[in-house]
Structures are given as structure tokens and as C-alpha cells.
Design a protein around this motif. Structure first.
Motif, PDB file in Angstrom:
ATOM      1  N   UNK A   1      45.988  45.988  86.641  1.00  0.00           N
ATOM      2  CA  UNK A   1      46.663  43.983  87.599  1.00  0.00           C
ATOM      3  C   UNK A   1      46.585  44.148  89.303  1.00  0.00           C
TER       4      UNK A   1
ATOM      5  N   UNK B   1      45.329  46.200  92.453  1.00  0.00           N
ATOM      6  CA  UNK B   1      43.887  46.656  92.239  1.00  0.00           C
ATOM      7  C   UNK B   1      43.727  47.937  92.809  1.00  0.00           C
TER       8      UNK B   1
ATOM      9  N   UNK C   1      40.507  43.726  98.528  1.00  0.00           N
ATOM     10  CA  UNK C   1      41.761  44.544  98.829  1.00  0.00           C
ATOM     11  C   UNK C   1      41.979  45.222  99.302  1.00  0.00           C
TER      12      UNK C   1
ATOM     13  N   UNK D   1      53.201  46.400  97.568  1.00  0.00           N
ATOM     14  CA  UNK D   1      52.458  47.106  96.631  1.00  0.00           C
ATOM     15  C   UNK D   1      52.480  45.791  95.589  1.00  0.00           C
TER      16      UNK D   1
ATOM     17  N   UNK E   1      50.205  42.223  97.523  1.00  0.00           N
ATOM     18  CA  UNK E   1      48.776  42.463  97.241  1.00  0.00           C
ATOM     19  C   UNK E   1      48.242  42.762  95.273  1.00  0.00           C
ATOM     20  N   UNK E   2      49.120  42.991  95.107  1.00  0.00           N
ATOM     21  CA  UNK E   2      48.928  43.053  93.232  1.00  0.00           C
ATOM     22  C   UNK E   2      49.268  41.474  93.453  1.00  0.00           C
TER      23      UNK E   2
ATOM     24  N   UNK F   1      46.334  39.502  94.154  1.00  0.00           N
ATOM     25  CA  UNK F   1      45.216  40.080  93.408  1.00  0.00           C
ATOM     26  C   UNK F   1      45.157  39.238  91.800  1.00  0.00           C
ATOM     27  N   UNK F   2      46.349  39.622  91.335  1.00  0.00           N
ATOM     28  CA  UNK F   2      46.340  39.097  90.113  1.00  0.00           C
ATOM     29  C   UNK F   2      46.342  37.191  89.690  1.00  0.00           C
TER      30      UNK F   2
END
Lengths: 301, 316
Positions: free
Chosen positions: A144, A146, B253, B288, B291-292, B295-296
Motif C-alpha cells: 500500500x 509507494x 508519487x 509518509x 502519500x500512502x 496512493x491507496x
């Protein structure tokens, strides 16, 4: 069942011929690969060149990579084939030595990912149940993130160094290996030969090492090759950001970021390290593509 | 479909909690003491002052309590304060977010516009010179590091056109044209690798679809080539391409961290790197996680898009 259908459609003579034909020798296999996957062969040639450069760096490089004896930012010439950098170091020699860093970081990081990932993946697929569930949830979570962001954070927190870059890259690739290994184990899990090994009383260690691992090797070989290319790219990126290899060690990514400050007056400090990265990455990508087509058609895009 | 979306959204919560635990654990497990690394080797800082600092940051409490406090704050929209600037992180990160999003969307659009037609053309005219050059381009595009491309772009524009990118970020609200010009090269540097991947995927999946029976049936019925490609084949060839785009969003990203640094764009990636360099742990943790999360959530969108594109995929 297979026997019945085979005997009905083929004469016994053909069966004997098929069965009696010796397995292809290594030379035959290599010959087949060369004829059918020329792109993979180009990859092998490129990788061989990079490896030779790395191994024989002291013989190939005309000068010491860290000696600051030349005129600063001198353009390419007969003395400095690819010019010099801002500290008067020979760019060509640094690129030659830089291949060692790229290959070393790639190799160690991928080995780390391979050993951690495959161990977890094989155990997960083989044991199943709660262990499998728990491990795969963690793997899902790692996916999950990047990848590069995670690598940057890990390398940044551990502190900038080449070892920490290897650890960071190893950690972000391990989940991929775990997933591929687990999936492959699950597909061989129900094969007859595995059942036969169990019935004849093979222990777990015996079954995993003699029957499971050899049969999941193909996808892993492909993954290792392709991971080498991304690991080299990631190392270059981390070093570019100042989170990887530290000066004065020559690393392609670091050279690139150092050269950026002077690029308008000395283009050679940024152009050539980049080309070196492209060549190495291209080599592993080409071989990976070729191997994927040859070894495991299921993995094809 | 509605049920599926609801379930996926509900699943976001445990995923985000899991990710937050991983990030928090990573920061706590790192070698060295947070306060020590903050004050560095400064000998003038007394142990008492360090203890004071530790108390002020809540670092003297047990780790689970620290985590609970952190995640509780996030749940209430309080992302904490930066050690370095003492500003609330919420404000700083949401100021940086539009830049990263614009960069990612710009790059994505650029890549799709170039890659999909090229991939489709490459499949239709298989083994022609178009196909051949597209495939070579695809191989090269994957091998180019985006930070090198970015550097080369800057080198070329400065040497050939004597053009250097603006030093400060131009918000689109202030000067839309200027903003789009400023983001062009950074987005292009990010887009090249995406183009290569999408092009390869579009080509293979188009070839795959063109081999299907229903395409042959359409041909046999006398449907014209153009209709076959655009009405029958393209839609189904798109699905694997979208999967690949979903996977590549993470690369996008990650790449933005580097590209923002090179072009001096103060986006989320730039903010993360600032935090790492200053050992500003609250910033690193939150960025962090942020950004995660992006993305999810983007991947969730990608998964949902499948359902709309391909009626064969049923979610329940």
C-alpha cells in the motif's frame, strides 16, 4: 487418463520416441534461447559488459576515481575522455568505478529481498492458515506504500549511507518476492508429485527444498533480473537525493546530483553518469523480458 | 456495485491504521534517540534541557501512548506540529498537496495522451516501422531515470533556448498559463516512464484482444476496420492498461519527491525530504502516511473504474 488418451491418439512408436529422447543439453537450451529471444541475448551482452567493467575497474579506469589532480571542469579530451568534475576528478574513471557500486547495491539489496521474501512467501504458502493470513496482511500493507517513498523514508531515518540504502531497497522489494513465492507454492501445492513426496514420508524440509523450491524457481529468476534494474535505479535515486552513497565514493546517482550545479558550464558531468545508468538498467530489463518470455509465459504482460 | 464500493471504503480504515502503525514503528525503531538527533552534538544543551524537550514532545511517555495520542490527533484533523518550523503540519501539508496532485495528474494525462494511441497503433500495424520504433522507445523509456531526464531537459532548455524555469512556484490561480508552463518539464520527466509502461501494455492487450473470436466474428460480418478497432477492441483492451496505471501511481508519487526537489516545487514530496533532512519526525511520519493514503485512495478509484468499463467484472 493421460495414458489412455495418449495411446488412443498416438502409436506406441511415437511415444517411445518421445520418452526416449534425451532431455536437451545445456548447450541446446542456450542455443534455443539465443534463437528465440534475441532481445534477452542483447541484455546478457550489456550486463556482461557492465560486470566486466566493475570487476576490472582498476585495469579499465585510466586514473584513480578519487584523485583530484586534473584541471577542474575540463571538457572531454584525449587525457580525460569524458572530462573532469568540479574537484578535478576524471569522470570516465569515476563512471567505471561507479559500476561497482550500482551492481553491488543491486546485488545485495535483491539478495536481501529474495531471502526474506522467499522465506516468508514459501512458509506462508506451505503452512497456510493463520501464519499465511498474518504474513500476507503485512505484505498487503507494504504494497500500500509507494515503493520509492518508503525507500526514501527508511534510508532517511536510518541515516544516509550505502549500507542503509541497500537495506531500504531490500525491504521495499521483499514483499514482491513474498507474494510471487507464495503464489507459486500454492500452484505446486496440489501437484501429484508433491503428494507422492508426502505419501512416501518426505519431511517438510525435504519437500520444500527438493520439490517446492526447484519448481518455483522460474518466476523468481525473472523477478530477480527485473528487480536488479529497479534496484539500480532506486540506488541512483537515493544517492541523487543524498540519502545513499556518500562522497567521495563514486556513485552514478551522486555524480549526477553533484554535476547539476555546474551543468551549464560542464554538461559532461551530468550527461555521462546518466547514460551509464540507462545502459545498466536497460541490460537487466532486456534480459528480464527475454527470460520472462522463455521461462514463464504466464508472467508476460 | 454500490455494496462493493462501500465495502472497499470500509476496508480503507484498517489499511490506514495498519500503515500508520508501520510508519510509527519505523520511526521509533530507528537507531538513536530522537532528541539527541535533533539537538545534534551541541554540547551546550544540558541533559536537563534534553529531558525538558522530551517532555514537551511527549517522548517520555510509553510508545503505545505516544501512538494513541498521534493517531487520535490525526482522527480529529490535528496532524501535529513540525519540530523545525513549529507550524501546524495540517496547514503546511495541505498547502503542498495541490502541487503534487497537479504534477501527478499532468504527468498522467501527458502519458495517456501519447502512450495509448501509440500502443494501439503499434498493435494494429504490427511489425511496421511505427511498431518497431514504439517498442524501442518503450524499452528506452523504462531505462531512463526521471531525475536524469529532468536534468537533461533543464540542460537543453538552458543551453539551446537560454530558458531557465521560474525559481518560485506560480499558483494556477495567479497565472494559469505561467503555471502550466512551469509544470510542463517536471510533468514530462515523470511521464516518460509511464508512457513506456502504458504503451507496452496498450500494445500487448490490444494484440490480445484482436486475436479474440468476437473480433473475428465482427470481421466476418464485414465490419470495417476502424469500427472494429474503436468500437469492439479498444474498450476491452483498456482494462489491463488501467491496472497498470493504478500500479504506476505509486511510482508517480515516489518520482514526484525527486522531481519537486529538482524543479524547486514545494509539494508534498519536497516537504517530506525537508522533514527527513531536518530529522523532523512528526513531519516525516505524517507526510509518509499522507502519500500512502493518497496512493491507496487512488487505487480504490482505479478498482472502481473497472466496474464501469467492463460489465463482465461483477463485484459482490
Amino acid at each position: 487418463m493421460t495414458q489412455a488418451s495418449a495411446s488412443s491418439s498416438t502409436s506406441p512408436a511415437t511415444i517411445n520416441q518421445v520418452i526416449l529422447r534425451p532431455p536437451p543439453t545445456l548447450v541446446q537450451r542456450v542455443g534455443y534461447f539465443v534463437r528465440h529471444h534475441p532481445i534477452g541475448v542483447v541484455g546478457i551482452v550489456i550486463i556482461a559488459l557492465v560486470v566486466i567493467t566493475a570487476v576490472f575497474a582498476p585495469q579499465i579506469a585510466p586514473y584513480e576515481p578519487t584523485s583530484q589532480t586534473f584541471k577542474r571542469l575540463a571538457p572531454p579530451s584525449a587525457i580525460n575522455w569524458l572530462g573532469t568534475d568540479d574537484l578535478g576528478r576524471d569522470v570516465f574513471s569515476r563512471i567505471v568505478y561507479g559500476s561497482r557500486i550500482s551492481l553491488l547495491v543491486g546485488l545485495i539489496a535483491v539478495t536481501l529481498a529474495l531471502s526474506v521474501g522467499v522465506t516468508l512467501g514459501v512458509l506462508s504458502g506451505y503452512i497456510g492458515g493463520k501464519f499465511d493470513n498474518g504474513t500476507m496482511r503485512v505484505v498487503d500493507l507494504m504494497f500500500a506504500f509507494p515503493g520509492l517513498v518508503l525507500a526514501i523514508v527508511i534510508a532517511g531515518l536510518l541515516g544516509p549511507s550505502i549500507t542503509n540504502a541497500m537495506i531500504a531497497i531490500g525491504i521495499i522489494y521483499a514483499p514482491t518476492f513474498a507474494r510471487v513465492a507464495r503464489g507459486s507454492v500454492l500452484t505446486v501445492q496440489n501437484e501429484l508429485y508433491l503428494e507422492a513426496a508426502r505419501l512416501t514420508g518426505g519431511g517438510h524440509v525435504h519437500i520444500v527444498s527438493r520439490h517446492v523450491l526447484p519448481n518455483i524457481l522460474a518466476p523468481l529468476v525473472v523477478l530477480v533480473t527485473l528487480s536488479m534494474s529497479t534496484a539500480i535505479l532506486t540506488e541512483a535515486a537515493l544517492s541523487f537525493l543524498g540519502l545513499g552513497t556518500q562522497p567521495p565514493t563514486p556513485s552514478w546517482g551522486k555524480m549526477l546530483s553533484e554535476g547539476r550545479r555546474f551543468m551549464e558550464i560542464a554538461w559532461w558531468t551530468t550527461v555521462f553518469p546518466g547514460i551509464a545508468i540507462v545502459i545498466a538498467v536497460l541490460g537487466f530489463n532486456l534480459l528480464g523480458d527475454g527470460l520472462r518470455d522463455a521461462l514463464d509465459p504466464r508472467l508476460r504482460e | 456495485m454500490g455494496k462493493y464500493i462501500l465495502r472497499r471504503v470500509a476496508l480503507l480504515i484498517p489499511t490506514l491504521i495498519g500503515m500508520s502503525i508501520i510508519i510509527f514503528a519505523m520511526v521509533r525503531l530507528m537507531p538513536g534517540d530522537i532528541v539527541d538527533s535533533l539537538v545534534g552534538l551541541d554540547p551546550t544543551v544540558t541533559p536537563e534541557a534534553k529531558a525538558e524537550l522530551r517532555r514537551a514532545y511527549g517522548l517520555d511517555e510509553p510508545v503505545p501512548v505516544q501512538y494513541a495520542r498521534w493517531i487520535g490527533g490525526i482522527a480529529q484533523g490535528d496532524l501535529g506540529r513540525s519540530y523545525r518550523t513549529r507550524q501546524p503540519i495540517t496547514q503546511e501539508i495541505f498547502g503542498a498537496l495541490p502541487i503534487t496532485i497537479e504534477l501527478a495528474v499532468y504527468a498522467l494525462l501527458m502519458s495517456v495522451v501519447v502512450a495509448i494511441p501509440l500502443g494501439v497503433l503499434s498493435a494494429i500495424r504490427r511489425n511496421s516501422w511505427v511498431d518497431f520504433s514504439a517498442r524501442i522507445g518503450g524499452l528506452l523509456g523504462l531505462a531512463f531515470p526521471n531525475f536524469w531526464l529532468a536534468t537533461m531537459f533543464l540542460l537543453i532548455t538552458s543551453l539551446a533556448f537560454h530558458w531557465v524555469p521560474p525559481v518560485f512556484y506560480i499558483p494556477p490561480t495567479q497565472d494559469l498559463a505561467g503555471n502550466l508552463v512551469q509544470f510542463f518539464l517536471p510533468a514530462l520527466a515523470l511521464a516518460v516512464a509511464l508512457m513506456a509502461i502504458e504503451m507496452r501494455m496498450a500494445r500487448t492487450s490490444m494484440l490480445e484482444v484482436l486475436r479474440q473470436d468476437y473480433i473475428r466474428s465482427a470481421r466476418a460480418k464485414g465490419v470495417r476496420d476502424r469500427a472494429i478497432y474503436f468500437k469492439h477492441a479498444l474498450k476491452n483492451a483498456f482494462i489491463p492498461v488501467i491496472t497498470v496505471i493504478g500500479i504506476q501511481l505509486g511510482v508517480l508519487l515516489g518520482g514526484s519527491v525527486i522531481i519537486e526537489q529538482i524543479f524547486g516545487l514545494p509539494g508534498v514530496g519536497w516537504y517530506l525530504l525537508q522533514g527527513i533532512q531536518a530529522r523532523d519526525y512528526p513531519v516525516v511520519q505524517v507526510t509518509a502516511l499522507f502519500l500512502a493514503t493518497v496512493f491507496v485512495v487512488m487505487n480504490l478509484f482505479v478498482d472502481i473504474t473497472y466496474g464501469f468499463l467492463d460489465p463482465r467484472i461483477k463485484y459482490d
